[in-house]
Design an enzyme around this catalytic site. Structure first.
Site, PDB file in Angstrom:
ATOM      1  N   SER A  45       0.864  -1.179   0.000  1.00 21.15           N
ATOM      2  CA  SER A  45       0.000   0.000   0.000  1.00 21.15           C
ATOM      3  C   SER A  45       0.899   1.227   0.000  1.00 21.15           C
ATOM      4  O   SER A  45       1.628   1.473   0.958  1.00 21.15           O
ATOM      5  CB  SER A  45      -0.891  -0.014   1.250  1.00 21.15           C
ATOM      6  N   HIS A 153      -3.169  -6.253   2.463  1.00 25.05           N
ATOM      7  CA  HIS A 153      -2.267  -7.182   3.154  1.00 25.05           C
ATOM      8  C   HIS A 153      -2.900  -8.552   3.387  1.00 25.05           C
ATOM      9  O   HIS A 153      -2.303  -9.405   4.043  1.00 25.05           O
ATOM     10  CB  HIS A 153      -1.836  -6.602   4.506  1.00 25.05           C
ATOM     11  N   GLU A 162      -5.043  -2.663   8.753  1.00 30.94           N
ATOM     12  CA  GLU A 162      -4.366  -3.205   9.928  1.00 30.94           C
ATOM     13  C   GLU A 162      -5.209  -2.971  11.176  1.00 30.94           C
ATOM     14  O   GLU A 162      -5.700  -1.860  11.411  1.00 30.94           O
ATOM     15  CB  GLU A 162      -3.000  -2.533  10.140  1.00 30.94           C
ATOM     16  N   GLU A 205       2.462  -9.218   7.194  1.00 30.33           N
ATOM     17  CA  GLU A 205       3.076  -8.592   8.369  1.00 30.33           C
ATOM     18  C   GLU A 205       2.898  -9.433   9.634  1.00 30.33           C
ATOM     19  O   GLU A 205       3.066  -8.941  10.743  1.00 30.33           O
ATOM     20  CB  GLU A 205       2.516  -7.180   8.562  1.00 30.33           C
ATOM     21  N   ASP A 240      -4.941   0.965  11.170  1.00 26.92           N
ATOM     22  CA  ASP A 240      -4.431   1.665   9.986  1.00 26.92           C
ATOM     23  C   ASP A 240      -5.462   1.418   8.900  1.00 26.92           C
ATOM     24  O   ASP A 240      -5.545   0.312   8.352  1.00 26.92           O
ATOM     25  CB  ASP A 240      -3.058   1.134   9.579  1.00 26.92           C
ATOM     26  N   GLU A 283      -4.698   5.538  11.878  1.00 23.11           N
ATOM     27  CA  GLU A 283      -3.802   5.962  10.801  1.00 23.11           C
ATOM     28  C   GLU A 283      -4.543   6.021   9.459  1.00 23.11           C
ATOM     29  O   GLU A 283      -5.342   5.139   9.145  1.00 23.11           O
ATOM     30  CB  GLU A 283      -2.640   4.966  10.720  1.00 23.11           C
ATOM     31  N   ASP A 309       0.146   8.808   7.075  1.00 18.46           N
ATOM     32  CA  ASP A 309       1.158   8.038   6.357  1.00 18.46           C
ATOM     33  C   ASP A 309       1.125   8.447   4.890  1.00 18.46           C
ATOM     34  O   ASP A 309       1.947   9.240   4.432  1.00 18.46           O
ATOM     35  CB  ASP A 309       0.901   6.545   6.517  1.00 18.46           C
ATOM     36  N   LYS A 334       8.830   6.576   7.363  1.00 17.79           N
ATOM     37  CA  LYS A 334       9.332   5.485   6.523  1.00 17.79           C
ATOM     38  C   LYS A 334      10.430   6.067   5.636  1.00 17.79           C
ATOM     39  O   LYS A 334      10.142   6.724   4.633  1.00 17.79           O
ATOM     40  CB  LYS A 334       8.217   4.911   5.645  1.00 17.79           C
ATOM     41  N   HIS A 362       7.972  -0.056   9.540  1.00 15.94           N
ATOM     42  CA  HIS A 362       8.439  -1.015   8.540  1.00 15.94           C
ATOM     43  C   HIS A 362       7.630  -0.860   7.255  1.00 15.94           C
ATOM     44  O   HIS A 362       6.763  -0.001   7.147  1.00 15.94           O
ATOM     45  CB  HIS A 362       8.272  -2.432   9.077  1.00 15.94           C
ATOM     46  N   LYS A 385       6.115   0.644  14.411  1.00 13.62           N
ATOM     47  CA  LYS A 385       5.260  -0.331  13.756  1.00 13.62           C
ATOM     48  C   LYS A 385       6.155  -1.308  13.019  1.00 13.62           C
ATOM     49  O   LYS A 385       6.863  -0.914  12.099  1.00 13.62           O
ATOM     50  CB  LYS A 385       4.335   0.345  12.730  1.00 13.62           C
TER      51      LYS A 385
END
Length: 419
Positions: A45, A153, A162, A205, A240, A283, A309, A334, A362, A385
Site C-alpha cells: 500500500s 495485506h 491493519e 506482516e 491503519d 492511521e 502516512d 518510513k 516497517h 510499527k
C-alpha cells in the site's frame, strides 16, 4: 594522506524481501576496510507521493538499480568521508535531481544512504542507535502490533488494512512486548475456535487473516482477546485504515463494510468505533489528500493519535501543510518513502518541533535487517510499527529492541505516554 573514513567502494546486490520479491542491498566500504550495508524495503500500500522504485521492465527485478549503484553512485562517492551523511545524501539528491527520485530510484538512494550511516557507525565503533542519537537521549519506542490483516495485506473482505494492539501501560518494552504476545496467542486460539485452524495462517506482516467482512468483527475479536488475556485497561487498540485503497475516486465515496460512505459518513463511523472500543491510534482514516477531514476527526477525537502516512509520505513539504491545518497528532516515518536519511531526519525534526508524535514504520516487504529498530531508538520515536510478533523479518526488529533495552537500560517511552 588517505582519509581512513573515505568511501572506497559502493556496490549493489539483488536480494529477496519477505514477500519473495527482489530488492536491493547496497554495501559500502571505507579505506580502512570497514563495511556495512543497507536494504531497501517495499510497500504494498503506497502513497502516490512516495519516492519511485527503480525496477526492470518486468516490474519486479532490480538489475537496473544495481547498475545505478555500481556505475553511477560508486564513482560519485569515492573519497567522501562516510561520516558526512548530509554531504553523501546531497550528492544523491543532486544526481537524481527529480522530486520523486525517479532517476536514481528511491530504493537505490535509501539503501545507499542507510549503508553510509551504518558504515559510519561501525567506523566509529558505535551502536547505530547511538550514532543516530548524537547528543540526544535515545528511548525505546512503544510497539504497535498489527495482529489482524485486511486490505491489501490479506485475502479477506476487510477494507481496514491493519488492526493493531497498543501496549501503553507497562514499565519496560519487554513487559509490553510479552503482554502483546499473550494477546496474539489468545487471538490465535479464538480464531481457531470460531473459524478453524486454517485461518491462523499469517499475512505479509504476521497478522492473522480470518474470513471477516466487517470492521466490527475484527475489533470484537481483538477486544475479546485482550480481555481473555487479562490486559483490559493496559493494552489498547488501533487501526491503519489505509483509506486511499478503498476510496472510489470517480464516485468520491469510501467503499467499506458493504456500504458507500462520503467523508462525513466515514467520520461518523470512526467516531462510533472510538466510542465502542478502546481505540487510541488511527492511521490514514481518509484518502491521501483529505487534510481538512483529518483535522476535523482529530479535533473530535482528542485522545486518539490520528496519524498521517499516505498523507505525508515522510515528506517535509506535505508535513508543513498538515501542521498548518492541525491535521494529525502523529506522523509515520518510513525512510524509503523519501529516499535518504537526511530528508527523513529533517522530517522528524520538524514533527518534533511541532509536538507531533513519531511512528517509525516497517513496510510489508521487509528484510531481516533490523535497521529501523535502531533508527526508532536513535530518534526517540514514540512508537514503532513492525508487524505482529511472528515472521523472522518482524521478530528481528523486536529482538533488537529487547537487546538494546537489556544491554543499555534505556528508558521506555511507554512510561511517559498518557491518553
Amino acid at each position: 594522506m588517505i582519509n581512513r573514513f573515505g568511501i572506497e567502494k559502493v556496490r549493489g546486490l539483488e536480494i529477496i524481501d519477505s514477500r519473495g520479491n527482489p530488492t536491493i542491498r547496497v554495501f559500502m566500504k571505507t579505506s580502512d576496510g570497514i563495511e556495512s550495508f543497507g536494504d531497501a524495503p517495499a510497500g504494498a500500500s503506497k502513497g502516490t507521493r512516495e519516492a519511485i522504485e527503480i525496477r526492470d521492465d518486468n516490474g519486479l527485478t532490480v538489475k537496473r538499480a544495481i547498475d545505478i549503484v555500481n556505475y553511477i553512485i560508486d564513482p560519485a562517492l569515492h573519497g567522501i568521508d562516510v561520516r558526512e551523511q548530509a554531504i553523501i545524501d546531497k550528492i544523491l539528491i543532486e544526481m537524481d535531481s527529480t522530486e520523486n527520485k525517479s532517476r536514481l530510484g528511491g530504493n537505490t538512494t535509501i539503501a545507499t544512504s542507510i549503508a553510509a550511516l551504518k558504515t559510519a557507525a561501525r567506523s566509529l565503533d558505535l551502536e547505530v542507535f547511538k550514532y543516530i542519537a548524537g547528543p540526544r537521549s535515545p528511548k525505546i519506542p512503544i510497539p504497535l502490533l498489527n495482529i489482524i490483516n485486511g486490505g491489501l495485506h490479506a485475502g479477506n473482505k476487510l477494507k481496514i488494512q491493519e488492526f493493531i494492539i497498543v501496549p501503553i501501560k507497562f514499565n519496560t518494552f519487554k513487559e509490553a512486548l510479552f503482554a502483546s504476545i499473550d494477546v496474539y496467542r489468545s487471538l490465535k486460539g479464538l480464531i481457531t475456535e470460531r473459524y478453524g485452524k486454517l485461518y491462523t495462517a499469517v499475512g505479509d506482516e504476521g497478522g492473522f487473516s480470518p474470513p471477516l467482512e466487517e470492521t466490527r468483527e475484527a475489533l470484537d475479536l481483538i477486544y475479546t482477546s485482550i480481555k481473555n488475556a487479562g490486559y483490559e485497561g493496559r493494552i489498547y487498540m488501533g487501526m491503519d485504515a489505509a483509506a486511499s485503497d478503498f476510496f472510489d475516486n470517480k464516485k468520491g465515496k469510501y467503499v467499506i463494510d458493504g456500504k458507500e460512505l462520503d467523508g462525513n459518513q466515514l467520520l461518523e463511523f470512526y467516531l462510533s468505533l472510538a466510542n465502542e472500543y478502546p481505540i487510541v491510534y488511527l492511521e490514514d482514516p481518509f484518502e491521501e489528500n483529505s487534510f481538512d477531514k483529518f483535522s476535523e476527526l482529530q479535533s473530535k477525537l482528542k485522545n486518539v493519535v490520528i496519524t498521517g502516512d499516505d498523507l505525508y509520505t515522510t515528506n517535509i513539504r506535505y508535513l508543513k501543510i498538515g501542521i498548518e491545518k492541525m491535521s494529525t497528532k502523529g506522523v509515520i516515518v518510513k525512510p524509503n518513502q523519501v529516499g535518504t536519511i537526511t530528508e527523513t531526519m529533517e522530517f522528524t525534526d520538524l514533527a518534533r518541533r511541532n509536538s507531533i508524535k513519531l511512528i517509525t514504520s516497517h513496510r510489508s516487504g521487509e528484510t531481516e535487517d533490523n535497521f529501523i529498530a535502531e533508527f526508532a531508538v536513535g530518534i526517540s520515536s514514540d512508537f514503532i510499527k513492525t508487524g505482529a510478533p511472528a515472521r523472522g523479518e518482524r521478530t528481528s526488529k523486536y529482538n533488537k529492541l529487547l537487546e538494546i533495552e537489556n544491554r543499555f537500560e534505556l528508558e521506555y517511552n511507554g512510561k511517559y505516554f498518557y491518553l
